[in-house]
Structures are given as C-alpha cells and as structure tokens.
Write an enzyme that holds these catalytic residues in place. Structure first.
Site, PDB file in Angstrom:
ATOM      1  N   GLU A  11       0.711  -1.314   0.091  1.00 27.69           N
ATOM      2  CA  GLU A  11       0.094  -0.071   0.104  1.00 27.69           C
ATOM      3  C   GLU A  11       0.864   1.351  -0.051  1.00 27.69           C
ATOM      4  OE1 GLU A  11      -0.267  -1.586   4.171  1.00 27.69           O
ATOM      5  OE2 GLU A  11       0.945  -1.933   2.368  1.00 27.69           O
ATOM      6  N   ASP A  84      -0.395  -4.339   5.013  1.00 33.90           N
ATOM      7  CA  ASP A  84      -0.558  -4.581   6.398  1.00 33.90           C
ATOM      8  C   ASP A  84      -1.026  -5.704   6.796  1.00 33.90           C
ATOM      9  OD1 ASP A  84       1.417  -2.356   6.634  1.00 33.90           O
ATOM     10  OD2 ASP A  84       0.092  -0.706   7.033  1.00 33.90           O
ATOM     11  N   ASP A  86      -3.147  -5.760   9.606  1.00 32.93           N
ATOM     12  CA  ASP A  86      -4.289  -5.711  10.350  1.00 32.93           C
ATOM     13  C   ASP A  86      -5.514  -5.573   9.533  1.00 32.93           C
ATOM     14  OD1 ASP A  86      -3.918  -3.234   8.974  1.00 32.93           O
ATOM     15  OD2 ASP A  86      -3.756  -2.147  10.748  1.00 32.93           O
ATOM     16  N   GLU A  88      -7.325  -3.220   8.329  1.00 33.17           N
ATOM     17  CA  GLU A  88      -7.416  -2.224   7.440  1.00 33.17           C
ATOM     18  C   GLU A  88      -6.343  -2.672   6.407  1.00 33.17           C
ATOM     19  OE1 GLU A  88      -9.025   1.360   6.549  1.00 33.17           O
ATOM     20  OE2 GLU A  88      -9.132   0.265   8.170  1.00 33.17           O
ATOM     21  N   TYR A 292       5.935  -3.605  13.150  1.00 34.10           N
ATOM     22  CA  TYR A 292       4.547  -3.000  12.705  1.00 34.10           C
ATOM     23  C   TYR A 292       4.146  -1.882  14.163  1.00 34.10           C
ATOM     24  CZ  TYR A 292       0.105  -2.418  10.555  1.00 34.10           C
ATOM     25  OH  TYR A 292      -1.227  -1.415  10.078  1.00 34.10           O
ATOM     26  N   ARG A 294       1.138  -0.494  14.691  1.00 34.68           N
ATOM     27  CA  ARG A 294      -0.139  -0.712  15.158  1.00 34.68           C
ATOM     28  C   ARG A 294      -0.722  -1.848  15.816  1.00 34.68           C
ATOM     29  NH1 ARG A 294      -1.294   1.653   9.880  1.00 34.68           N
ATOM     30  NH2 ARG A 294      -1.216   3.880   9.915  1.00 34.68           N
ATOM     31  N   HIS A 337       0.250 -10.549  17.372  1.00 40.11           N
ATOM     32  CA  HIS A 337       0.999  -9.603  17.073  1.00 40.11           C
ATOM     33  C   HIS A 337       2.357  -9.293  17.984  1.00 40.11           C
ATOM     34  CE1 HIS A 337      -2.469  -7.566  14.432  1.00 40.11           C
ATOM     35  NE2 HIS A 337      -2.130  -8.556  14.278  1.00 40.11           N
TER      36      HIS A 337
END
Length: 844
Positions: A11, A84, A86, A88, A292, A294, A337
């Site tokens: 992205e 990513d 997650d 999103e 990462y 988040r 995570h």
C-alpha cells in the site's frame, strides 16, 4: 515492460522500495498508494434495505493508479498481496482483488510483522489466502460509522447550527464527552487549603561537611492556627533520631511499546502529538527500522528477545540481562502480533531525520530495558522525635545499588524530574543522634482538581475504557480538534497568595522566632492540554440528551468487542449492524421530530446603563453575549465571548466587561488610540496600524499596560513608538510609486510586502538593489495564496458496468457470508512519504 513473473502489491511506495531490496529479479513490487476504493459519496453508499450492502467507488484521484495496477496484473503470472497485517491492510487487499478482478480463493496473501529480509522471505514461503473475517470486521466499522455520521450530523445542523459544519460520530463523540466531563469536573472543583510542615536540619558528615537533611510531618493541618500552634510547640525543642529503617527495594522495567504506550511516551518525552508519532512510526516501519506500529500486544518473539539479550550483553555485560515475557491485561489484545520494537537490536540509530531518530531511540531503549534486570535500591527512613510533642518527623531517601534497566530507560516523568543519587541519599545518621534545626516551615498548600487531558492521557483513558483500537486513536483525536469541539492549548495560570510560617533554629539570624509571611505563586498553568470549546459542550449535551446509549462508554466498548468477534468469525457483520442500526434510526427520527433547537442561551441579568437584558448564547459565528433582543426598537449590542470566559460560566459582570472594548484610550498625533481584543490577544490601533499589548508571563501579575481596559495613553504612546522603531529596523526599502509596497527583513530573509500580499525574494537577489519595475513584476507574477491550478476534467469513459463478481467467500468461508470491506477515505493523492492506511474515524 515485458511479462512479469510475480507482481507483489503493497500500500505504500516507501514500503515497496524497502521490500524490493529483499526479493530477487522474479518479483516486481508496486504500490496501491493506500486504499484504491471507498464507499460511494452521499447517503446511498449503504443499501440498508438490502442487508446493508455497501456500494464502492474508485475515487477520481485513484483511477490512474488502478489503471496502472490492472496493466501490471494482466502481465503477471502471479499476483501477491502484501498489505499491512491488520484489518485495514486486509481490506486494502480485498479491494485490490475486487477492482483488479483477482480471485481471492487463489490470490496469494502474505503478512509480516517487520520488513526484514528474513521476514519477507519467510512470508513468501508461507503465503495464505485473504482472511474474509478481518475484511468484514473492517467493513462493519466503516459502514457503522458512515451510518452514524450521516444520520447524526444532519440533526446537529438542524438543531444547533449548520454554519459550523458540525458532525458527530460513534467514537469521536465519546472522546469529546471525556474532555467535556473532565472540564466540568475542574470547573466545579472547590479548592481548599491545608498546611504542610517540613524541616531542614544541618548534619555534619565524616569529612566535616555540612549537609542539609529534609524531613516532613505526616499530618496536615486544615486550620492555620493548628499549624502555627505546632511550630510554637517546637520552639526550643530538641530533635533526635528515634529510629532508622533500611529496606531493600526494586524497580521493574515497563513492558515494550504498544501503539497507545508509544503515543503516550512520545508525547511526554519528545513533545510529539499523537498524529505526529504515528506518522513518524509509519515511516520507520516502511523503511524497515521497526516492527509494525499498530498493535496492542506487549509480546516479543523469541528471536527478538534473544537479539535484545545479545545487545545488552555486548553493551553492558551479561549481568544486566533478565529475559521476560509480558502479557496484556486486556482480553481484547491481539496476542498474535508483536509489540513495537526495532527490527535489528544492534542498530543504535536509525531514521531519515531528527524526528525519526528520536522516536527510534525511544523504541530501542524501551525494548532493551524490558529485557534487563530490575534496578536494585536501598530505601532508608529515619523517624525524628521532638522533645516537646509526640508527633514525629520523617526523613527518607534511597540509594541506587544496581542501576539495571535504568541504565538505558526511565519511564515518563522520571526523565524530567530525575534527581541525582546524591539528592536521594541521606547523610550518615545514627539512632539517638541530636539534630541541629535550621528552619521549620508550615506552608499553606491547596487541593488540586483532576488534570486536564493531554492527547496522550486521552488515548490512555480511551484504551482503559475499551473505546477504539490502535488504528483509531490518532484519527479520532485529530478529528475532534478539526471539528473545533476540542482545542489543544497552553494557558497561563493565575497568581495565588499563600501563607508561610517559618521557625528559625537556635543558630539562625533570628534564633527561635516564628515569622509569618504572605507569598505568591503561579497556579493553574497548562501546557498542550485539551479544552472543550463551547460548541463542543453544546453538541455533547445535545447528543447525551437524545442519544445517551451511543455515548455510553460501556456501549461503545461493547461495539468494539463485537468488531473483534466479527474478526474472529464468530459474529455475522450484518447482524451486528442490524442490531445497532434499527433502534438507533428510530431515535434519529424521534429526535428530528421532537428536539428543540439548541442555542445554549442563558439570561445573565440586566445592563445597569440601559436597563436591557444581558444574554449569553451561541451565535452564528460562535459564543457571544448580547444586550437587548432582536425585536427591540433599539438594535441589540453584541460581543464575542473570549478567554478566559466561556458560554457556560460567563456572568453579568464579565459580560459587561466584554462590552468595554474597543475603547478610546486617548489621542496621539491628532488621531485616536483604540484599545481592543483580537484573535491573537489585546492590541492598540492607531492611524491604521496595530501594536500588541505586552503579554503577561506565567507567575507575573497583569499590569495596566497589558490590559486593554486599563492601559493609559502615556503607556500606549510608549508601546506605539517602540513598535515603530522595531518596524523601522526591518525596513529595507520603500517606493514612491506605491507607499503600500515595501521590502522588509523577515524571519526567513527579505521579502516584498504589497498590501496584504507577501512575495518571497530569491536568495541570489540583493533586496536593496531591486528597482520598482522589478518589484512590480515580481508582485504581479506571484501566485495567489491558496489558488490551485485547475485540471481539465478528463472525459474518460466510465469503465463498463462494474462486474459484480459473485461474492465468493475465501476458502473455508460459508457462501452465505457477505464479504465486503470498507475502504479508507482516499484523501488527496498521497505522496510516497505520506501514504497512510489508518482508519478515518467517523463519517459526516
């Protein structure tokens, strides 16, 4: 470009650039620049009657990117999705499949927690398929927030004011409620005073040096007379050490960073806003420097723990290593995570600029610290007896015996207020030792209300309440400030008087005497704290009155848990939305029919001069006070409510004070001098020019010259002349052709001022040598501020009817389940370094 064996889509261009280094020539890596599709604009984006089916569009500024991706995909033998890890990121991958016509059942999806060669290669060797549950969880959040925003916001426009571009949202409104409730708690707080007793003794150490020993009385006196009486009892007393206790103690290191704790520490230590922290962390991640960013997990992989241990051993020795595993207190944390950590523990500094390097250093030190030994302390407490009374004074101190993790990291305010080991240590003491009193103080202190939220502490509170998730904190806090419901400000405190009694010791200048004095201190000063605006309070109160369920903290937290259940595959997303939406929509309809318009109007009293009513209310341009009514024969007078007053608390006396400005101070050089209050504070106006009144510094009392209501003409003239002298020093050149055009020396060098227009002068041009013709041409050719070049609307054909691919669920998913995901609001076309996949919180 010929045929492509493997096309890998991420992205972010920065992420693509980093990953490309780790894959061989068989891979071409490209970027989608964030989301390539979003919910259609307007109310029709969600087909409520059709089981909440969302309608997605490719925004205009994404069409070029989509066309390029389609061309590359057609040339590729295999397309890989590496967005990513997650929800999103999963949604972005799903949208790419839908728009590019890729089959989710066979398209390879890879995820990784860090951008390193080993992590990327391992991910390529172990691809998976698209996780439709994560997609649906993201879609559920997006659709729910669109429904709430698009139904609540029009109510605010009708019932409060449209001019303020009001909006409401499921999470942003709850965040505003927290700030409003804290402010009202502070406003209602009633300060009370008490007296705190402390003593300073002089002790001689083994080298004959005189060392101060500080001690305090545990008891606090609420009555001034009791505090004075205690000092009277101590006058002439003997002070002796009755007991000494030495106890070992330990300090444990904090857990590695999650999104929320990183935002909090970066705010405290580096002064970064939540949004800035996330922007910098995103860049560090995309460059391969950190894992990462988040995450709500405090877990570290075995590899990371081993690497941290090796780095600690290399730096400080094996004696400093103590491996630990941390567990989340929250049951909602995604333990799969990792915490935020450096990708390589042996890299001491990383980042493209100073901001990135500072944040990286913070993450590195916190990660190393969590795998280091406890700090070992020795805490000493001495009890000091007083011969004339039963009360005891206490002196305490500590000695750091082994620094452990403190060698690299001190949490929060410890870095700001750290005392040296000498300050913490007590001088040598013995039981039965007689102490020489230097001074005994009884000082008036005051109770304090709860502190206002900073961005960091608001994130902490939201996390504690279960409101939002790592990806939503930053956009939520940014949104409430953009909407002007909350402002982040630093405000000066007020000067407060307090009483102090001092008993001098027998060897003082005035031995064995008690002196009372009245002293001053500054209190209530705040730095970068969140304050609710009057509009924020009105909107909050309206929503609580009519939509109390939605603004309940527990309800908002429950919705977050349901999103988690959707992500786990245990809850159908359309069912959870339906359960929420139907009662919510009924409340919306009822509110539109029955709710009265809100103005926040308050009658303050009567103007003694005119006998007309004085009212505080919300006006078209914000909070205001007015004298008289609209239908009176004489027109009403208006004044904007300015700090430190607000719509809820302004009283009659304060309101009338606002009407005193603008005020004619006197005359100078045949022209009136006007004192007024403006957007940037109080000022003087004379002959069309403005002079700011001096700002009152924290801890200082306001003077006549700093107050527009009291400044005298003599003081005003001095300020005007000083401003003229300052301006003259900046003046480089003027022109007879136009007196409004000048060349001035500014903060960043010389520039041309032509009326309200400022024009930069190139660095290689000598400003003082410019002719009128040259200056006039530069002014005419300078671009207008804020004007953008208009682009021709491309009359490209719209792609033939979008193929409504039969919505296949990914492998192992029941066909009945819808799989649609939300797309991130595609803002302006992102530049490589500005691409973000953070969820935009709440629609309007």
């Amino acid at each position: 470009m010929g045929e492509i064996k493997n096309l890998l889509i991420v992205e972010s261009p920065a992420k693509a650039k980093t990953i490309e280094k780790f894959l061989g020539p068989d891979f071409t890596v490209t970027s989608s620049f964030g989301h390539i599709r979003d919910l259609a604009r307007g109310n029709g984006a969600v087909e409520i009657e059709n089981n909440y089916n969302p309608k997605y569009d490719v925004p205009e500024d994404k069409k070029k990117t989509v066309n390029e991706l389609k061309k590359l995909a057609k040339k590729s033998e295999q397309v890989w999705l590496a967005t990513d890890e997650d929800r999103e990121g999963e949604a972005i991958s799903w949208h790419i499949c839908e728009v590019l016509g890729l089959d989710p059942a066979v398209t390879k999806r890879i995820v990784f927690h860090e951008i390193t060669k080993s992590a990327i290669q391992k991910a390529v060797q172990n691809p998976r398929l698209l996780n439709i549950d994560l997609v649906n969880a993201q879609q559920a959040r997006r659709i729910l927030d669109r429904l709430v925003g698009f139904e609540l916001s029009p109510i605010l426009w009708k019932k409060i004011t449209r001019s303020a571009a009001l909006s409401a949202g499921r999470v942003q409104s709850v965040a505003v409620r927290l700030v409003v409730e804290r402010e009202r708690e502070i406003e209602k707080f009633e300060e009370s005073s008490f007296f705190k007793v402390s003593a300073i003794f002089i002790v001689t150490d083994a080298d004959g040096r005189s060392i101060p020993l500080k001690a305090e009385l545990a008891q606090r006196y609420e009555i001034e007379g009791d505090a004075e009486a205690f000092l009277q009892r101590c006058n002439g007393a003997t002070f002796k050490i009755n007991d000494i206790a030495v106890r070992p103690g330990k300090k444990k290191p904090p857990a590695p960073f999650t999104t929320s704790t990183l935002q909090q520490e970066a705010s405290r230590k580096l002064g970064y806003s939540v949004a800035r922290t996330m922007t910098i962390a995103q860049r560090l991640y995309e460059a391969g420097h950190i894992s990462y960013m988040r995450t709500d997990s405090v877990t570290l992989s075995e590899t990371a723990i081993a690497a941290a241990s090796q780095e600690i051993t290399d730096r400080y020795g094996a004696d400093y290593v103590q491996n630990r595993t941390f567990k989340n207190k929250s049951s909602n944390a995604q333990e799969a995570h990792e915490a935020i950590r450096p990708t390589y523990m042996n890299v001491a500094s990383a980042g493209a600029d100073d901001g990135q390097k500072k944040l990286y250093k913070l993450i590195l030190n916190r990660t190393l610290a969590c795998q280091m030994r406890d700090a070992e302390l020795e805490r000493t407490t001495a009890k000091i007896g007083i011969s004339t009374t039963e009360e005891l004074l206490t002196a305490s101190g500590e000695v750091l015996k082994f620094d452990g993790f403190l060698k690299v990291y001190r949490e929060s305010k410890e870095d700001e207020d750290v005392k040296s080991d000498e300050d913490k240590m007590l001088p040598p003491l013995n039981i039965g030792q007689i102490l020489d009193l230097e001074e005994l103080h009884a000082t008036e202190r005051f109770t304090r209300p709860a502190a206002r939220y900073s961005e960091a502490t608001l994130v902490k509170k939201m996390e504690e309440l279960g409101i939002g998730r790592p990806s939503t904190y930053a956009p939520t806090i940014s949104t409430v400030q953009k909407r002007n419901y909350v402002v982040k400000e630093s405000r000066d405190g007020r000067v407060r008087k307090f009483i102090k009694y001092v008993l001098s010791g027998p060897k003082g200048e005035t031995p064995n005497t008690i002196n009372k004095s009245e002293e001053k201190e500054n209190t209530g000063a705040t730095k970068n704290k969140l304050f609710p605006t009057d509009m924020g309070k009105l909107v909050n109160d309206f929503l609580i009155q009519h939509f109390d369920t939605i603004l309940e903290y527990s309800f908002t937290a429950q919705i977050e848990k349901e999103f988690d259940q959707v992500a786990e595959g245990s809850l159908e997303w359309t069912e959870m939305i339906d359960e929420f939406y139907k009662p919510f929509h009924k409340t919306v309809e009822h509110t539109l029919e029955t709710a009265e318009r809100v103005t926040g109007e308050r009658a303050l009293g009567t103007d003694p001069k005119s006998g007309r009513p004085v009212i505080a209310r919300l006006g078209r341009y914000g909070p205001m006070v007015q004298i008289g009514h609209q239908d009176d024969e004489e027109k009403p007078k208006y004044s904007k409510i300015r700090q430190p007053y607000n719509l809820e608390t302004v009283n009659l006396e304060q309101a009338l004070e606002l009407f005193k400005l603008p005020r004619v101070v006197g005359e100078f050089e045949g022209e009136e001098v006007i004192a007024a209050e403006g957007r940037f504070g109080p000022y003087l106006r004379h002959m069309g020019k403005f002079t700011s009144l001096p700002r009152v510094k924290a801890g200082e009392e306001a003077t006549n010259a700093s107050n527009p209501n009291t400044v005298t003409i003599e003081e005003a003239i001095q300020l005007i002349l000083a401003k003229r002298a300052s301006d003259a020093a900046k003046l480089i050149k003027t022109f007879e052709e136009d007196e409004n055009v000048q060349i001035l020396m500014g903060r960043w060098g010389p520039y041309i001022k032509a009326g309200k227009k400022n024009v930069r002068i190139p660095k290689d041009v000598e400003a003082k040598d410019l002719t009128w013709e040259q200056v006039d041409e530069m002014v005419k050719n300078a671009p207008e501020k804020g004007k953008k070049t208009t682009k021709k609307a491309a009359t490209k054909k719209k792609a033939a009817t979008k193929k409504k691919a039969t919505k296949k669920t990914t492998a192992k998913k029941a066909a009945t389940k819808k799989k649609t995901t939300t797309k991130k609001a595609a803002t302006k076309k992102a530049e490589p370094e500005k691409v973000t996949t953070e969820q935009t919180e709440d629609e309007s």
